[in-house]
Write a protein that holds these residues in place. Structure first.
Motif, PDB file in Angstrom:
ATOM      1  N   TYR A  53       0.768  -1.265   0.051  1.00  0.00           N
ATOM      2  CA  TYR A  53       0.157  -0.050   0.028  1.00  0.00           C
ATOM      3  C   TYR A  53       0.770   1.197  -0.057  1.00  0.00           C
ATOM      4  CZ  TYR A  53      -3.867  -3.079   1.207  1.00  0.00           C
ATOM      5  OH  TYR A  53      -4.707  -4.097   1.238  1.00  0.00           O
ATOM      6  N   ILE A  54       0.223   2.336  -0.351  1.00  0.00           N
ATOM      7  CA  ILE A  54       0.964   3.457  -0.560  1.00  0.00           C
ATOM      8  C   ILE A  54       0.078   4.478   0.026  1.00  0.00           C
ATOM      9  CG2 ILE A  54       0.233   4.320  -2.914  1.00  0.00           C
ATOM     10  CD1 ILE A  54       2.929   5.612  -3.265  1.00  0.00           C
ATOM     11  N   SER A  55       0.954   5.511   0.994  1.00  0.00           N
ATOM     12  CA  SER A  55       0.181   6.464   1.777  1.00  0.00           C
ATOM     13  C   SER A  55       0.727   7.824   1.684  1.00  0.00           C
ATOM     14  CB  SER A  55      -0.433   6.193   3.059  1.00  0.00           C
ATOM     15  OG  SER A  55       0.535   5.915   3.711  1.00  0.00           O
ATOM     16  N   THR A  56       0.341   8.953   1.836  1.00  0.00           N
ATOM     17  CA  THR A  56       1.352  10.167   2.386  1.00  0.00           C
ATOM     18  C   THR A  56       1.560  10.021   3.867  1.00  0.00           C
ATOM     19  OG1 THR A  56      -0.510  11.695   2.352  1.00  0.00           O
ATOM     20  CG2 THR A  56       0.768  11.359   0.383  1.00  0.00           C
ATOM     21  N   GLY A  57       1.996  11.236   4.279  1.00  0.00           N
ATOM     22  CA  GLY A  57       2.458  11.183   5.699  1.00  0.00           C
ATOM     23  C   GLY A  57       1.472  10.959   6.811  1.00  0.00           C
ATOM     24  N   ASN A  58      -0.044  11.304   6.559  1.00  0.00           N
ATOM     25  CA  ASN A  58      -1.016  11.560   7.194  1.00  0.00           C
ATOM     26  C   ASN A  58      -1.524   9.771   7.351  1.00  0.00           C
ATOM     27  OD1 ASN A  58      -2.691  11.170   5.271  1.00  0.00           O
ATOM     28  ND2 ASN A  58      -3.422  13.248   5.383  1.00  0.00           N
ATOM     29  N   GLY A  59      -1.359   9.068   6.403  1.00  0.00           N
ATOM     30  CA  GLY A  59      -1.951   7.861   6.364  1.00  0.00           C
ATOM     31  C   GLY A  59      -3.442   7.499   6.091  1.00  0.00           C
ATOM     32  N   ASN A  60      -4.396   8.674   6.037  1.00  0.00           N
ATOM     33  CA  ASN A  60      -5.713   8.806   5.807  1.00  0.00           C
ATOM     34  C   ASN A  60      -5.939   8.459   4.305  1.00  0.00           C
ATOM     35  OD1 ASN A  60      -6.311   9.028   8.343  1.00  0.00           O
ATOM     36  ND2 ASN A  60      -5.976  11.336   8.264  1.00  0.00           N
ATOM     37  N   ASP A  61      -5.160   8.505   3.668  1.00  0.00           N
ATOM     38  CA  ASP A  61      -5.157   8.372   2.081  1.00  0.00           C
ATOM     39  C   ASP A  61      -4.468   7.150   1.360  1.00  0.00           C
ATOM     40  OD1 ASP A  61      -2.301   9.218   2.321  1.00  0.00           O
ATOM     41  OD2 ASP A  61      -2.493  10.569   0.829  1.00  0.00           O
ATOM     42  N   GLN A  62      -4.358   5.987   2.380  1.00  0.00           N
ATOM     43  CA  GLN A  62      -3.568   4.652   2.068  1.00  0.00           C
ATOM     44  C   GLN A  62      -4.495   3.973   0.957  1.00  0.00           C
ATOM     45  OE1 GLN A  62      -1.561   2.144   4.851  1.00  0.00           O
ATOM     46  NE2 GLN A  62      -3.090   0.736   4.066  1.00  0.00           N
ATOM     47  N   ILE A  63      -3.622   3.518  -0.271  1.00  0.00           N
ATOM     48  CA  ILE A  63      -4.490   2.848  -1.298  1.00  0.00           C
ATOM     49  C   ILE A  63      -3.470   1.518  -1.468  1.00  0.00           C
ATOM     50  CG2 ILE A  63      -5.989   4.791  -2.131  1.00  0.00           C
ATOM     51  CD1 ILE A  63      -3.589   4.750  -4.421  1.00  0.00           C
ATOM     52  N   LEU A  64      -4.224   0.677  -2.268  1.00  0.00           N
ATOM     53  CA  LEU A  64      -3.334  -0.445  -2.781  1.00  0.00           C
ATOM     54  C   LEU A  64      -2.467   0.010  -3.886  1.00  0.00           C
ATOM     55  CD1 LEU A  64      -2.815  -3.498  -2.354  1.00  0.00           C
ATOM     56  CD2 LEU A  64      -4.699  -4.061  -4.004  1.00  0.00           C
ATOM     57  N   LEU A  65      -1.366  -0.306  -3.939  1.00  0.00           N
ATOM     58  CA  LEU A  65      -0.384  -0.149  -4.980  1.00  0.00           C
ATOM     59  C   LEU A  65      -0.261  -1.343  -5.799  1.00  0.00           C
ATOM     60  CD1 LEU A  65       1.497   2.116  -6.229  1.00  0.00           C
ATOM     61  CD2 LEU A  65       3.373   1.033  -4.504  1.00  0.00           C
ATOM     62  N   ALA A  66       0.133  -2.454  -5.299  1.00  0.00           N
ATOM     63  CA  ALA A  66       0.436  -3.721  -6.044  1.00  0.00           C
ATOM     64  C   ALA A  66       0.206  -4.956  -5.153  1.00  0.00           C
ATOM     65  CB  ALA A  66       1.873  -3.429  -6.551  1.00  0.00           C
ATOM     66  N   SER A  67      -0.015  -6.208  -5.674  1.00  0.00           N
ATOM     67  CA  SER A  67      -0.197  -7.021  -4.985  1.00  0.00           C
ATOM     68  C   SER A  67       0.049  -8.621  -5.737  1.00  0.00           C
ATOM     69  CB  SER A  67      -1.852  -7.414  -4.346  1.00  0.00           C
ATOM     70  OG  SER A  67      -2.604  -7.563  -5.589  1.00  0.00           O
ATOM     71  N   LEU A  68       0.209  -9.550  -5.055  1.00  0.00           N
ATOM     72  CA  LEU A  68       0.125 -10.874  -5.626  1.00  0.00           C
ATOM     73  C   LEU A  68      -0.395 -11.944  -4.773  1.00  0.00           C
ATOM     74  CD1 LEU A  68       1.423 -12.658  -8.004  1.00  0.00           C
ATOM     75  CD2 LEU A  68       3.732 -12.755  -6.805  1.00  0.00           C
ATOM     76  N   SER A  69      -1.363 -12.634  -5.129  1.00  0.00           N
ATOM     77  CA  SER A  69      -2.133 -13.466  -4.327  1.00  0.00           C
ATOM     78  C   SER A  69      -1.421 -15.097  -4.227  1.00  0.00           C
ATOM     79  CB  SER A  69      -3.491 -13.668  -5.005  1.00  0.00           C
ATOM     80  OG  SER A  69      -4.246 -12.242  -4.923  1.00  0.00           O
ATOM     81  N   ASN A  70      -1.158 -15.452  -5.024  1.00  0.00           N
ATOM     82  CA  ASN A  70      -0.473 -16.881  -5.256  1.00  0.00           C
ATOM     83  C   ASN A  70       1.166 -16.776  -5.368  1.00  0.00           C
ATOM     84  OD1 ASN A  70      -2.766 -18.340  -4.529  1.00  0.00           O
ATOM     85  ND2 ASN A  70      -3.348 -17.884  -6.455  1.00  0.00           N
ATOM     86  N   VAL A  71       1.990 -16.452  -4.166  1.00  0.00           N
ATOM     87  CA  VAL A  71       3.298 -16.531  -4.719  1.00  0.00           C
ATOM     88  C   VAL A  71       4.115 -17.678  -5.318  1.00  0.00           C
ATOM     89  CG1 VAL A  71       5.831 -15.766  -3.710  1.00  0.00           C
ATOM     90  CG2 VAL A  71       3.625 -14.516  -3.041  1.00  0.00           C
ATOM     91  N   PRO A  72       4.670 -17.784  -6.348  1.00  0.00           N
ATOM     92  CA  PRO A  72       5.358 -18.967  -6.840  1.00  0.00           C
ATOM     93  C   PRO A  72       6.389 -19.549  -6.024  1.00  0.00           C
ATOM     94  CG  PRO A  72       5.969 -17.069  -8.174  1.00  0.00           C
ATOM     95  CD  PRO A  72       4.807 -16.735  -7.187  1.00  0.00           C
ATOM     96  N   LYS A  73       6.514 -20.799  -5.856  1.00  0.00           N
ATOM     97  CA  LYS A  73       7.407 -21.433  -5.087  1.00  0.00           C
ATOM     98  C   LYS A  73       9.000 -21.670  -5.823  1.00  0.00           C
ATOM     99  CE  LYS A  73       4.630 -21.929  -1.666  1.00  0.00           C
ATOM    100  NZ  LYS A  73       4.264 -20.945  -0.955  1.00  0.00           N
ATOM    101  N   GLY A  74       9.966 -21.649  -5.005  1.00  0.00           N
ATOM    102  CA  GLY A  74      11.344 -21.664  -5.791  1.00  0.00           C
ATOM    103  C   GLY A  74      11.949 -20.559  -6.446  1.00  0.00           C
ATOM    104  N   VAL A  75      11.465 -19.368  -6.284  1.00  0.00           N
ATOM    105  CA  VAL A  75      11.893 -18.232  -6.919  1.00  0.00           C
ATOM    106  C   VAL A  75      12.543 -17.122  -5.905  1.00  0.00           C
ATOM    107  CG1 VAL A  75      10.497 -18.763  -8.911  1.00  0.00           C
ATOM    108  CG2 VAL A  75       9.708 -17.167  -7.264  1.00  0.00           C
ATOM    109  N   GLN A  76      13.630 -16.345  -6.455  1.00  0.00           N
ATOM    110  CA  GLN A  76      14.102 -15.396  -5.625  1.00  0.00           C
ATOM    111  C   GLN A  76      13.600 -13.981  -5.958  1.00  0.00           C
ATOM    112  OE1 GLN A  76      18.323 -16.377  -5.845  1.00  0.00           O
ATOM    113  NE2 GLN A  76      18.284 -16.911  -3.720  1.00  0.00           N
TER     114      GLN A  76
END
Length: 176
Positions: A102-125
């Motif tokens: 998530y990303i927000s400015t200093g006050n934190g009241n404006d937090q929004i989702l920036l990026a995500s990954l639901s199923n992280v693959p196995k065996g990768v760096q």
């Protein structure tokens, strides 16, 4: 009549090509990297937040280097966000089930989702998260923003893990 139709088609074609070329001139990218630490004591199976990471934007200098200013910025979006295991280098993402940043400015009241990954693959760096289509102008124009990570751990972590987050932002702005 054929000449008018031909001229209209030619004019439209030049207009479309010209707009695309102008857009290229007004669009630039900038990269940013931050480290995120996951402590060995992190709970398993629960989507829990990690410590927030404050990020100075240095946007004024980035805009200046691209011949624009903050007030001329029209649109900012996240182009990509990749996570790579930085330490220990023998670790991989097998411990991670899902992650949201998530990303927000200093006050934190404006937090929004920036990026995500639901199923992280196995065996990768290294993994690539899915960016949202969120408009990020106010975050990038600010002096700093905060990244907050929520992770679901799939298995217990025996030692602290440092992850490098490499992001690339797409900026469209008017020139000076």
């Amino acid at each position: 009549m054929k000449k008018v139709l031909l001229l209209a088609t030619l004019f439209l074609g030049l207009f479309v090509v010209g707009c695309k070329e102008i857009d290229k001139l007004l669009t630039f990218y900038f990269d940013d990297s931050q480290n995120i630490k996951i402590a060995s004591s992190f709970p398993v199976g629960v989507a829990a937040p990690l410590s927030p990471v404050a990020v100075p934007t240095q946007s004024s200098s980035k805009f200046k280097n691209n011949n624009t200013r903050a007030d001329l910025v029209k649109d900012v979006s996240l182009d990509r966000l990749a996570l790579t295991i930085a330490d220990p280098n023998s670790e991989n993402f097998d411990f991670l089930r899902s992650i949201e940043i998530y990303i927000s400015t200093g006050n934190g009241n404006d937090q929004i989702l920036l990026a995500s990954l639901s199923n992280v693959p196995k065996g990768v760096q290294s993994i690539a998260l899915t960016p949202t289509k969120a408009k990020l102008d106010s975050y990038i124009k600010a002096d700093s923003y905060t990244l907050t990570t929520k992770a679901t751990i799939a298995k217990a972590i025996t030692r602290d893990i440092t992850i490098r987050a490499d992001s690339r932002f797409k900026v469209t702005a008017d020139p000076l």
